[in-house]
Design a protein around this motif. Structure first.
Motif, short mmCIF file in Angstrom:
data_model
loop_
_atom_site.label_atom_id
_atom_site.label_comp_id
_atom_site.label_asym_id
_atom_site.label_seq_id
_atom_site.Cartn_x
_atom_site.Cartn_y
_atom_site.Cartn_z
N GLU A 126 0.83 -1.21 0.00
CA GLU A 126 0.00 0.00 0.00
C GLU A 126 0.86 1.25 0.00
O GLU A 126 1.86 1.33 0.71
CB GLU A 126 -0.93 -0.01 1.21
CG GLU A 126 -1.89 -1.21 1.19
CD GLU A 126 -2.79 -1.27 2.42
OE1 GLU A 126 -2.62 -0.41 3.31
OE2 GLU A 126 -3.64 -2.16 2.48
N TYR A 144 -7.63 6.43 -0.80
CA TYR A 144 -7.70 5.03 -0.34
C TYR A 144 -8.56 4.18 -1.26
O TYR A 144 -9.02 3.11 -0.88
CB TYR A 144 -8.26 4.98 1.08
CG TYR A 144 -7.39 5.65 2.11
CD1 TYR A 144 -6.16 5.10 2.47
CD2 TYR A 144 -7.80 6.83 2.74
CE1 TYR A 144 -5.36 5.72 3.41
CE2 TYR A 144 -7.00 7.45 3.69
CZ TYR A 144 -5.78 6.89 4.02
OH TYR A 144 -4.98 7.50 4.96
N LYS A 197 -8.01 0.35 -1.69
CA LYS A 197 -8.49 -0.47 -0.57
C LYS A 197 -9.98 -0.75 -0.71
O LYS A 197 -10.45 -1.87 -0.52
CB LYS A 197 -8.25 0.25 0.76
CG LYS A 197 -6.81 0.48 1.17
CD LYS A 197 -6.81 1.27 2.49
CE LYS A 197 -5.41 1.71 2.88
NZ LYS A 197 -4.65 0.64 3.50
#
Length: 381
Positions: free
Chosen positions: A180, A357, A360
């Motif tokens: 990430e 994000y 995700k």
């Protein structure tokens, strides 16, 4: 159970006084009712650091993953070429010396390192866990470590940086799934950890996801990855894995939600099921460190949720993402009851799906869709 006291009141023979008798008790069973499924909100897991190290193995979902079970899509040749390269890579890793000798030779023999770049559901995790299994089968238990990016950052938080390096430096291979790049602090931490391990001769393998709308832009995620691990960029060989999501299922936000009574009844009928209100579970997750979400699911065979609705707060959504990952790792099907469903509703807001994000969230939707489909199948059966 209830206890009823009965007293004998018959008289004795004619003309005699009543005979005193002792009362006696008769147990009368009450109607039985099924034991309600337990709730995740009642679980407070305790996870020692030793377990975090022991858990660095492929999860249950990929326990049987092997190179031989990977089905490369003929329409995307990069899948077959990546499979072949990783089989070679496994041989390179197992052929390397171990321990102190490896450290002495490390600077003269380049440490092998590969990075797989591709979209969601193209089999990168299958390939990465297959690599872990192949090295372990050849070099023995404990020779390879497998974990997600989050699991490694949690390990550093629990053990400290140097103890983590010492623990992982004994491995021939360290695999990092779902690398990430959305948290600068964690990215710097992982870059430093990888550099320390590479300097000690540990081979590395990593994956990350390219967003669905960026698949036509070349090695979008790979460029970000190499930029963020500057000191190690030249050591990594980038392998592109093209293709479509093999799950081929609509994400959970495109599925019709189940009625609450159906969810509760299905949970009550299945051993190992837990039943929670969505809001109660989200609140409970805030009290449990994400490194313990795996332990939170120990013994859980089905997660049933009622009153599921769109999540609007980012910190809450990110905790939910980690839980979905752990559910997927353990093949725990889910039942979702509530308003999430149809084209009008989304589990995550449009702002979240367009923000920093977003990878995700897209991954969580893909995985949760698969788990929800499995939950529906169980309910129908």
């Amino acid at each position: 159970m209830s206890v009823v006291t009965l007293t004998q009141d018959e008289t004795g023979a004619a003309g005699s006084a009543p005979e005193a008798t002792a009362p006696h008790e008769v147990t009368v069973p009450e109607p039985t009712t099924p034991t309600p499924p337990r709730s995740l909100t009642s679980v407070r897991p305790s996870v020692p650091p030793e377990r975090l190290l022991a858990d660095l193995v492929p999860p249950r979902h990929f326990a049987q993953a092997r190179f031989g079970t990977y089905r490369a899509d003929p329409a995307h040749p990069s899948q077959a070429s990546t499979l072949a390269r990783l089989q070679e890579f496994a041989g390179e890793v197992t052929a390397r010396p171990a321990g102190g000798l490896r450290a002495l030779l490390g600077r003269r023999r380049p440490v092998p390192a590969v990075y797989m770049d591709g979209g969601f559901g193209v089999g990168k995790t299958h390939l990465l866990t297959s690599l872990t299994h192949a090295v372990t089968a050849e070099a023995g238990p404990g020779s390879a470590a497998y974990g997600t990016f989050v699991e490694y950052t949690n390990l550093v938080g629990a053990l400290g940086f140097l103890p983590t390096v010492e623990a992982l430096a004994t491995r021939k291979l360290v695999c990092i799934d779902e690398f990430e790049l959305d948290d600068p602090g964690d990215t710097v931490l992982m870059s430093r950890l990888l550099r320390e391990l590479a300097d000690r001769g540990v081979a590395l393998a990593a994956t990350s996801n390219t967003l669905p709308d960026a698949l036509g832009e070349g090695r979008f995620a790979a460029e970000d990855f190499l930029r963020e691990i500057q000191a190690l960029a030249s050591r990594f060989e980038v392998l592109r894995v093209d293709g479509e999501d093999y799950r081929h299922r609509a994400v959970v936000t495109d599925s019709e939600a189940l009625d609450a009574d159906v969810v509760a009844a299905a949970a009550g009928a299945r051993p190992g099921a837990v039943l929670d209100s969505f809001d109660d579970l989200l609140a409970h997750l805030a009290t449990v460190h994400p490194s313990r979400y795996g332990a939170l699911l120990d013994g859980v065979e089905l997660l049933a949720l009622t009153d599921v609705h769109p999540v609007t707060r980012q910190e809450v959504a990110l905790r939910l993402v980690v839980l979905v990952d752990r559910l997927y790792d353990r093949d725990v099907p889910v039942l979702l009851g509530g308003v999430v469903g149809g084209d009008r509703q989304h589990l995550f807001t449009p702002e979240m799906l367009a923000g920093g994000y977003r990878k995700k969230y897209y991954r969580a939707l893909s995985r949760l869709g698969a788990l929800a489909e499995e939950g529906r199948r169980l309910t129908a059966a």
